[in-house]
Design an enzyme around this catalytic site. Structure first.
Site, PDB file in Angstrom:
ATOM      1  N   ASN A 295      44.374  36.206  37.099  1.00  0.00           N
ATOM      2  CA  ASN A 295      45.637  36.294  37.831  1.00  0.00           C
ATOM      3  C   ASN A 295      45.398  36.318  39.334  1.00  0.00           C
ATOM      4  O   ASN A 295      44.323  36.724  39.802  1.00  0.00           O
ATOM      5  CB  ASN A 295      46.416  37.558  37.443  1.00  0.00           C
ATOM      6  CG  ASN A 295      46.889  37.529  36.007  1.00  0.00           C
ATOM      7  OD1 ASN A 295      47.507  36.553  35.573  1.00  0.00           O
ATOM      8  ND2 ASN A 295      46.604  38.575  35.259  1.00  0.00           N
ATOM      9  N   THR A 296      46.416  35.897  40.074  1.00  0.00           N
ATOM     10  CA  THR A 296      46.404  35.971  41.537  1.00  0.00           C
ATOM     11  C   THR A 296      47.510  36.918  41.976  1.00  0.00           C
ATOM     12  O   THR A 296      48.658  36.795  41.543  1.00  0.00           O
ATOM     13  CB  THR A 296      46.615  34.590  42.161  1.00  0.00           C
ATOM     14  OG1 THR A 296      45.512  33.745  41.794  1.00  0.00           O
ATOM     15  CG2 THR A 296      46.691  34.669  43.682  1.00  0.00           C
ATOM     16  N   LEU A 297      47.147  37.874  42.824  1.00  0.00           N
ATOM     17  CA  LEU A 297      48.084  38.885  43.311  1.00  0.00           C
ATOM     18  C   LEU A 297      48.520  38.561  44.733  1.00  0.00           C
ATOM     19  O   LEU A 297      47.684  38.289  45.598  1.00  0.00           O
ATOM     20  CB  LEU A 297      47.423  40.259  43.279  1.00  0.00           C
ATOM     21  CG  LEU A 297      48.166  41.397  43.974  1.00  0.00           C
ATOM     22  CD1 LEU A 297      49.458  41.732  43.241  1.00  0.00           C
ATOM     23  CD2 LEU A 297      47.276  42.632  44.078  1.00  0.00           C
TER      24      LEU A 297
ATOM     25  N   GLY B 264      30.572  39.420  44.493  1.00  0.00           N
ATOM     26  CA  GLY B 264      31.911  38.864  44.531  1.00  0.00           C
ATOM     27  C   GLY B 264      32.771  39.556  45.578  1.00  0.00           C
ATOM     28  O   GLY B 264      32.672  40.773  45.784  1.00  0.00           O
ATOM     29  N   ALA B 265      33.622  38.765  46.234  1.00  0.00           N
ATOM     30  CA  ALA B 265      34.504  39.318  47.266  1.00  0.00           C
ATOM     31  C   ALA B 265      35.368  40.439  46.710  1.00  0.00           C
ATOM     32  O   ALA B 265      35.648  41.430  47.399  1.00  0.00           O
ATOM     33  CB  ALA B 265      35.375  38.202  47.845  1.00  0.00           C
ATOM     34  N   ASP B 266      35.791  40.315  45.451  1.00  0.00           N
ATOM     35  CA  ASP B 266      36.670  41.335  44.862  1.00  0.00           C
ATOM     36  C   ASP B 266      35.981  42.689  44.788  1.00  0.00           C
ATOM     37  O   ASP B 266      36.605  43.729  45.032  1.00  0.00           O
ATOM     38  CB  ASP B 266      37.139  40.886  43.474  1.00  0.00           C
ATOM     39  CG  ASP B 266      35.990  40.558  42.522  1.00  0.00           C
ATOM     40  OD1 ASP B 266      34.873  40.230  42.998  1.00  0.00           O
ATOM     41  OD2 ASP B 266      36.202  40.606  41.295  1.00  0.00           O
TER      42      ASP B 266
ATOM     43  N   ASP C 124      36.158  48.733  37.366  1.00  0.00           N
ATOM     44  CA  ASP C 124      37.263  47.789  37.559  1.00  0.00           C
ATOM     45  C   ASP C 124      37.428  46.968  36.282  1.00  0.00           C
ATOM     46  O   ASP C 124      36.551  46.183  35.908  1.00  0.00           O
ATOM     47  CB  ASP C 124      36.953  46.872  38.750  1.00  0.00           C
ATOM     48  CG  ASP C 124      38.165  46.046  39.171  1.00  0.00           C
ATOM     49  OD1 ASP C 124      39.164  46.018  38.425  1.00  0.00           O
ATOM     50  OD2 ASP C 124      38.108  45.428  40.246  1.00  0.00           O
TER      51      ASP C 124
END
Length: 255
Positions: free
Chosen positions: A11-13, A108-110, A130
């Site tokens: 998903n994209t938030l 990862g950037a996240d 996470d």
């Protein structure tokens, strides 16, 4: 107003900060082939529902773990919102945390954004769990450094794999079952998935503590982390806003 965009594998938030609080959040399925114009139509309609417009957005931060999506996201912000976005991971963008692993560029950037969100709200050392497409366990030092972690399959990924690999097993809802031993196929699968992941989480946290020796604060975040509240013996805090708080902090550091 600040727009933050966090593109994950599933998903994209999109979230908007009004200067005091997070005003609104929206999610859309991640699709690297979706064009900037398609995003613009969707986003424009949602803004109108909140009595907002493209002109309401003055700043933007973008984080993505799907490199193919970055081109269209950047175009959305530049062409339609008339804003030059801050891109997490670009060399001139300050993160406000250190990275102590063998190859820092592989993180990862996240995970870095979530780490930043966590250290602004909690004292370290930390373990951040996470729960998304993958379930990650990130270790963060008291001096705000990402020190590595663990990557395991996400709970939804496991449910999908079980359903697709076994012809007679249905796709199930993830929820806490009433008993550990199921009396039918769905109950048995729910028990295995739910309590299996509790065992994964608690077992790995205990192994980290055993190997490391520090007194960690353990935080759960991500889309399905709230399912484990009250069941996990090791997660002390549940915080769904770590990622967007981290993106806000990146904007504050780089504006």
């Amino acid at each position: 107003m600040l727009l933050v965009i966090d593109t994950g594998n599933t998903n994209t938030l999109f979230a908007i900060h009004d200067g005091d609080n997070w005003a609104v959040e929206w999610r859309i399925a991640t699709d690297p082939t979706r064009t900037a114009d398609e995003y613009a139509v969707w986003f424009h309609q949602l803004l109108q529902m909140q009595n907002l417009s493209f002109d309401s957005i003055s700043d933007c931060v973008i984080s993505t773990v799907v490199p193919q999506s970055l081109f269209n996201m950047r175009n959305l912000v530049r062409r339609h919102l008339k804003v030059d976005p801050i891109i997490v991971g670009e060399s001139d963008v300050k993160l406000g945390i250190g990275v102590r692993i063998d190859n820092p560029e592989q993180v990862g950037a996240d995970r870095l954004v979530t780490t930043l969100g966590a250290v602004t709200r909690y004292d370290g050392p930390l373990i951040i769990i996470d729960s998304g497409t993958a379930t990650t366990f990130d270790v963060v030092s008291a001096d705000r450094c990402f020190e590595g972690g663990i990557i395991a399959p996400g709970i939804n990924l496991s449910v999908k794999a079980l359903h697709e690999a076994a012809a007679q097993l249905p796709r199930i809802e993830i929820r806490k079952p009433e008993r550990i031993v199921g009396k039918n196929t769905v109950e048995a699968m729910q028990a295995g998935i739910f309590w299996g992941y509790i065992g994964l989480i608690d077992g790995l946290v205990e192994k980290i503590k055993e190997e490391d020796g520090r007194d960690f604060t353990v935080i759960g975040t991500g889309g399905v982390a709230s399912l484990f509240e009250g069941a996990s013996a090791t997660i002390q805090h549940y915080d769904s806003q770590l990622t967007i708080d981290g993106l806000y902090e990146i904007w504050r550091l780089n504006k």
